[in-house]
Design an enzyme around this catalytic site. Structure first.
Site, PDB file in Angstrom:
ATOM      1  N   ALA A  42       0.834  -1.202   0.000  1.00  0.00           N
ATOM      2  CA  ALA A  42       0.000   0.000   0.000  1.00  0.00           C
ATOM      3  C   ALA A  42       0.871   1.256   0.000  1.00  0.00           C
ATOM      4  CB  ALA A  42      -0.926   0.003   1.214  1.00  0.00           C
ATOM      5  N   GLU A  43       1.985   1.169   0.686  1.00  0.00           N
ATOM      6  CA  GLU A  43       2.881   2.314   0.753  1.00  0.00           C
ATOM      7  C   GLU A  43       3.493   2.557  -0.632  1.00  0.00           C
ATOM      8  OE1 GLU A  43       6.598   3.635   3.603  1.00  0.00           O
ATOM      9  OE2 GLU A  43       5.412   1.879   4.151  1.00  0.00           O
ATOM     10  N   ASP A  45       2.174   1.701  -3.469  1.00  0.00           N
ATOM     11  CA  ASP A  45       1.111   2.228  -4.325  1.00  0.00           C
ATOM     12  C   ASP A  45       0.906   3.713  -4.100  1.00  0.00           C
ATOM     13  OD1 ASP A  45       0.796  -0.273  -5.315  1.00  0.00           O
ATOM     14  OD2 ASP A  45      -0.966  -0.776  -4.099  1.00  0.00           O
ATOM     15  N   SER A  90      22.440 -18.700 -32.209  1.00  0.00           N
ATOM     16  CA  SER A  90      21.793 -19.803 -31.528  1.00  0.00           C
ATOM     17  C   SER A  90      22.885 -20.556 -30.752  1.00  0.00           C
ATOM     18  CB  SER A  90      21.151 -20.645 -32.618  1.00  0.00           C
ATOM     19  OG  SER A  90      20.527 -21.730 -32.074  1.00  0.00           O
ATOM     20  N   LYS A 126      19.875 -23.320 -18.591  1.00  0.00           N
ATOM     21  CA  LYS A 126      19.329 -22.801 -19.848  1.00  0.00           C
ATOM     22  C   LYS A 126      17.862 -22.481 -19.585  1.00  0.00           C
ATOM     23  CE  LYS A 126      19.355 -23.762 -24.784  1.00  0.00           C
ATOM     24  NZ  LYS A 126      18.027 -23.278 -25.109  1.00  0.00           N
ATOM     25  N   ARG A 147      14.698 -11.701 -30.597  1.00  0.00           N
ATOM     26  CA  ARG A 147      15.799 -12.256 -31.361  1.00  0.00           C
ATOM     27  C   ARG A 147      15.474 -12.258 -32.848  1.00  0.00           C
ATOM     28  NH1 ARG A 147      17.169 -17.249 -33.448  1.00  0.00           N
ATOM     29  NH2 ARG A 147      19.394 -17.535 -33.683  1.00  0.00           N
ATOM     30  N   GLU A 188      16.785 -13.734 -21.418  1.00  0.00           N
ATOM     31  CA  GLU A 188      15.599 -14.505 -21.759  1.00  0.00           C
ATOM     32  C   GLU A 188      14.383 -13.883 -21.064  1.00  0.00           C
ATOM     33  OE1 GLU A 188      16.661 -16.838 -23.768  1.00  0.00           O
ATOM     34  OE2 GLU A 188      15.132 -18.406 -23.864  1.00  0.00           O
ATOM     35  N   LYS A 331      21.558 -30.300 -23.313  1.00  0.00           N
ATOM     36  CA  LYS A 331      20.102 -30.433 -23.208  1.00  0.00           C
ATOM     37  C   LYS A 331      19.742 -31.607 -22.303  1.00  0.00           C
ATOM     38  CE  LYS A 331      17.484 -28.103 -25.544  1.00  0.00           C
ATOM     39  NZ  LYS A 331      17.236 -27.753 -26.886  1.00  0.00           N
TER      40      LYS A 331
HETATM   41  S1  IVH Z   1      23.957 -17.728 -23.915  1.00  0.00           S
HETATM   42  C1  IVH Z   1      25.229 -16.961 -28.629  1.00  0.00           C
HETATM   43  N1  IVH Z   1      22.726 -18.482 -21.763  1.00  0.00           N
HETATM   44  O1  IVH Z   1      19.162 -20.425 -25.722  1.00  0.00           O
HETATM   45  C2  IVH Z   1      24.095 -17.366 -27.791  1.00  0.00           C
HETATM   46  N2  IVH Z   1      21.540 -18.578 -23.816  1.00  0.00           N
HETATM   47  O2  IVH Z   1      19.470 -22.262 -27.875  1.00  0.00           O
HETATM   48  C3  IVH Z   1      24.526 -17.309 -26.375  1.00  0.00           C
HETATM   49  N3  IVH Z   1      19.244 -19.342 -23.606  1.00  0.00           N
HETATM   50  O3  IVH Z   1      18.944 -17.987 -28.189  1.00  0.00           O
HETATM   51  C4  IVH Z   1      23.393 -17.530 -25.531  1.00  0.00           C
HETATM   52  N4  IVH Z   1      19.284 -19.652 -21.446  1.00  0.00           N
HETATM   53  O4  IVH Z   1      17.941 -17.375 -25.945  1.00  0.00           O
HETATM   54  C5  IVH Z   1      22.637 -18.312 -23.088  1.00  0.00           C
HETATM   55  N5  IVH Z   1      21.762 -19.107 -19.764  1.00  0.00           N
HETATM   56  C6  IVH Z   1      21.667 -18.933 -21.076  1.00  0.00           C
HETATM   57  C7  IVH Z   1      20.486 -19.204 -21.803  1.00  0.00           C
HETATM   58  C8  IVH Z   1      20.469 -19.013 -23.172  1.00  0.00           C
HETATM   59  C9  IVH Z   1      18.536 -19.724 -22.539  1.00  0.00           C
HETATM   60  C10 IVH Z   1      18.716 -19.335 -24.983  1.00  0.00           C
HETATM   61  C11 IVH Z   1      19.098 -18.134 -25.793  1.00  0.00           C
HETATM   62  C12 IVH Z   1      19.541 -18.663 -27.134  1.00  0.00           C
HETATM   63  C13 IVH Z   1      19.059 -20.062 -27.075  1.00  0.00           C
HETATM   64  C14 IVH Z   1      19.918 -20.960 -27.931  1.00  0.00           C
END
Ligand code: IVH
Length: 733
Positions: A42-43, A45, A90, A126, A147, A188, A331
């Site tokens: 509230a403060e 806000d 990527s 990731k 992107r 991200e 992955k």
């Molecule tokens: S570093 C040159 N760090 O993964 C790209 N990417 O599969 C360096 N992503 O487009 C990216 N978590 O959007 C990096 N901790 C992380 C990440 C991350 C998610 C995404 C990023 C990239 C995609 C590629």
């Protein structure tokens, strides 16, 4: 409320506004970044309302970094695009520690004299959201870019301003490097799992659209046109790196770790659990801990990212065409789940191919609700003995399309039904044929509505006329509104047709018409030919045909023999081109296209009138003799084969490779199965390679593949088929 300013002199009002902004940003950070508020909501806000009132009363006090901008308001007609100053790459993926080690070994080969022990890795989870670039000039947020395709992104500045974890002005770090005049922060955008669930519930209650997973929800919210709506979406931004920077006294950062510390000091959130690992053993341990803990993260993570910590080494390693050589994504293993195969539906594609699609009882596979999986063709259903009603195992690896691994036959009740592939097209009821040597059945009705729909989509796509700014969604809406019964109708569209569509303003309509006009003007004969979607006619063949015949009329009149004389045109392509131009429906389409202003002619003179050797016709000696080389009349060794690509090929891009394969008459497979003929593997092939090896599939290098397509010098001659032999398969002949 609004009278608060009256008690201030203009100078005092300015000072109070500045103070309020600082207070609000400070408390906002405590709340959103550190989860440790020290004042009551509230403060907060109250302070917010005071600032809002001040700014309303004295517009000259407005500030581009004011927290009051976080409630949004601007409504856009469409998103504009802007080039990234440095491409957003990527990441290459690995699926096991063994593949990870191989990645590091390759890296070391590029760093002569370096030892594994010299390289430290910055490890982060990731994050499964969408990549974003925030641009700060003189400490102020001036632009937010998605992107996009890596080169050019969409501007979503107004929406990103509403994200509470995005600093509108860089915070002053405790030990300040003087702030950079330019700082591009990359990270991200995502939604926490809890926030996502709450959002879906709210959307359900209010009749809004619900989202399949947090990533889709984040992506949809970021690309909103109404920033006030975006402000209501619980988005977060987590930084993981930088783009271009300009510092007054040179960059103070020499490692990834320092960058991340610096970004934190500037007020950004970073991924939790990040750490520096100075050996591969440490990387492995860190990864194992991540696998154990990831379920407890507030957001979804689909793996880990390892980055070489030293920026000097990063620079030495550089980038491939699509990814850095100094970073790699580990992955998580593919997730699997059991569900019921409720039905098998048939999808009709652009060339009339009927593809069976499994309809599944919705099931969560590694955080994504899966309802469908492609089944490729009827043989696959038969080989897997899939029956409707079966309990099946479904798997999904990362962004890969879900697939059915197997039916759990021991769970059958006896009620399951064998699937009978339809003899008629489910869209038009027309005849379906299965040609010899083909796995697919095909609807041969050119007027089939489903075929038409896909044909229009292909016509405007990158592979066709490449109409900029006419996305799939708009095409879909136009089709649904009955405005696009054939591709030519596109060029007859008028403003009123577009304005009839929901959510289409005058400005957007004008943009579409302009895009179409531009496409019309830039259309060349080969482009138009490729856009028509004639089977076996890709970009390359279209070019050759245009060169040889020079006009659509000449092509329409060509006999199969004339066609087969063209380099790049095999017997199947010749037959399919012949069929295409013989069809009254297609002739009507060409007439309509011509009427709409699409009748490009090739500049060079047509075959027969130009004696130059390059123009084909009788002038090619080896065409008559059938010598070795890329011969038109000989069936390609790839015809009728299924091919799959994996990893980065040394010279061909994926699109180009796929095109070559298709032009050679091959079908592109979606995944590795025992029926796959060839896996063409490049660098970092991932798990497909191991799978293919296990299944005894022939594995080709790019050079082998090019030889089979007839594109390389010594076509089919002297090729070494080591891997095939090793895999116990005969060399292709
Ligand atoms: S570093 C040159 N760090 O993964 C790209 N990417 O599969 C360096 N992503 O487009 C990216 N978590 O959007 C990096 N901790 C992380 C990440 C991350 C998610 C995404 C990023 C990239 C995609 C590629």
């Amino acid at each position: 409320m609004a009278d608060s300013h009256q008690t201030h002199t203009p100078y005092a009002a300015r000072a109070r506004a500045a103070e309020l902004r600082e207070l609000l940003e400070y408390h906002g950070r405590l709340y959103h970044l550190l989860d440790a508020p020290v004042i009551a909501d509230a403060e907060y806000d109250g302070l917010f309302r005071e600032l809002l009132a001040l700014e309303e009363a004295c517009p000259e006090l407005k500030d581009p970094a004011s927290p009051t901008l976080r409630i949004g308001g601007a409504v856009l007609d469409s998103l504009s695009t802007r080039a990234h100053s440095l491409p957003m790459y990527s990441l290459d993926n690995v699926f096991s520690m063994a593949e990870g080690r191989e990645f590091v070994r390759k890296m070391l080969r590029l760093l002569p004299g370096a030892d594994e022990r010299d390289i430290a890795f910055w490890m982060e989870p990731k994050l499964d959201g969408l990549a974003m670039e925030l641009i700060y000039e003189k400490g102020l947020l001036v632009c937010a870019l998605t992107r996009g395709d890596g080169e050019t992104g969409e501007e979503v500045t107004e929406n990103m301003r509403t994200v509470r974890t995005v600093p509108l002005r860089l915070a002053s770090p405790p030990s300040p490097p003087s702030p950079p005049s330019l700082l591009e922060v990359r990270g991200e955008v995502l939604m926490n799992k809890k926030d996502f669930a709450a959002l879906n519930l709210r959307q359900q209650k209010t009749g809004g659209r619900t989202f399949a997973n947090p990533r889709n929800a984040a992506a949809g919210s970021v690309r909103q046109l109404d920033s006030a709506e975006a402000a209501r979406r619980p988005l977060r931004f987590i930084a993981y790196g930088i783009g271009k920077t300009e510092w007054v006294k040179g960059s103070p950062w020499s490692t990834q770790q320092e960058i991340m510390r610096g970004l934190r000091d500037f007020g950004f959130a970073a991924a939790p659990g990040a750490a520096l690992c100075s050996s591969l053993e440490a990387v492995e341990q860190w990864y194992d801990a991540l696998v154990r803990e990831r379920e407890s993260f507030p957001f979804e993570s689909d793996g880990a990212v390892a980055k070489v910590n030293s920026l000097a080494l990063q620079e030495k390693l550089g980038f491939t065409a699509r990814a850095p050589r100094f970073a790699v994504a580990f992955k998580f293993e593919a997730a699997q789940a059991r569900t019921r195969l409720e039905d098998i539906l048939i999808q009709v594609g652009r060339t009339g191919v009927l593809t069976p699609v499994a309809q599944l009882a919705p099931v969560n596979v590694g955080g994504v609700v899966v309802r469908r999986a492609t089944l490729h063709n009827e043989d696959e259903i038969r080989a897997g003995d899939l029956r409707i009603g079966d309990t099946v195992l479904v798997r999904r690896a990362g962004d890969v399309i879900p697939e059915i691994v197997a039916a759990l036959t021991e769970l059958r009740s006896g009620e399951e039904q064998v699937f009978v592939f339809p003899e008629r097209c489910p869209s038009c009821g027309g005849q379906v044929v299965r040609e010899a040597g083909e796995a697919a059945r095909r609807c041969v009705n050119r007027a089939c509505p489903a075929v038409r729909r896909e044909a229009v989509r292909h016509f405007v796509s990158k592979a066709g006329l490449d109409v900029q700014g006419l996305g799939d969604k708009l095409v879909e809406r136009l089709l649904d509104a009955g405005r696009l019964n054939d591709p030519a109708a596109l060029f007859r569209l008028q403003e009123k047709d577009l304005l009839d569509l929901e959510r289409m303003g005058k400005k957007a309509a004008a943009k579409v018409l302009k895009a179409l006009d531009e496409a019309r003007k830039k259309t060349t004969l080969p482009r138009l030919l490729a856009a028509l979607g004639i089977r076996h006619v890709g970009e390359q063949t279209a070019k050759a045909l245009a060169r040889e015949f020079g006009s659509m009329e000449a092509l329409t009149a060509a006999e199969a023999d004339d066609l087969r004389r063209v380099r790049d045109v095999g017997p199947e392509a010749a037959a399919s081109i012949r069929d295409f131009f013989a069809s009254p429906g297609n002739r009507e389409l060409l007439r309509a296209l011509k009427e709409a202003g699409l009748c490009p002619a090739e500049e060079t003179s047509p075959s027969g009138t130009d004696p130059s050797p390059s123009s084909g016709g009788e002038a090619h000696p080896d065409k008559e003799t059938g010598n070795a080389g890329a011969q038109p009349a000989r069936p390609s060794p790839l015809a009728g084969k299924t091919v799959l690509f994996t990893g980065t090929l040394p010279s061909l891009g994926r699109r180009e490779a796929s095109r070559l394969a298709e032009e050679a008459g091959a079908t592109l497979a979606g995944s590795v199965s025992a029926r796959l003929d060839y896996l063409v593997a490049g660098d970092n092939p991932g798990s497909k390679l191991a799978k293919a090896e296990a299944a005894g599939v022939a594995i080709l290098a790019e050079a082998d593949f090019l030889r089979l397509t007839g594109r390389s010098e010594n076509s089919q001659a002297g090729s070494t088929w080591k891997r095939n032999v090793a895999a116990g398969r005969p060399a292709p002949s």
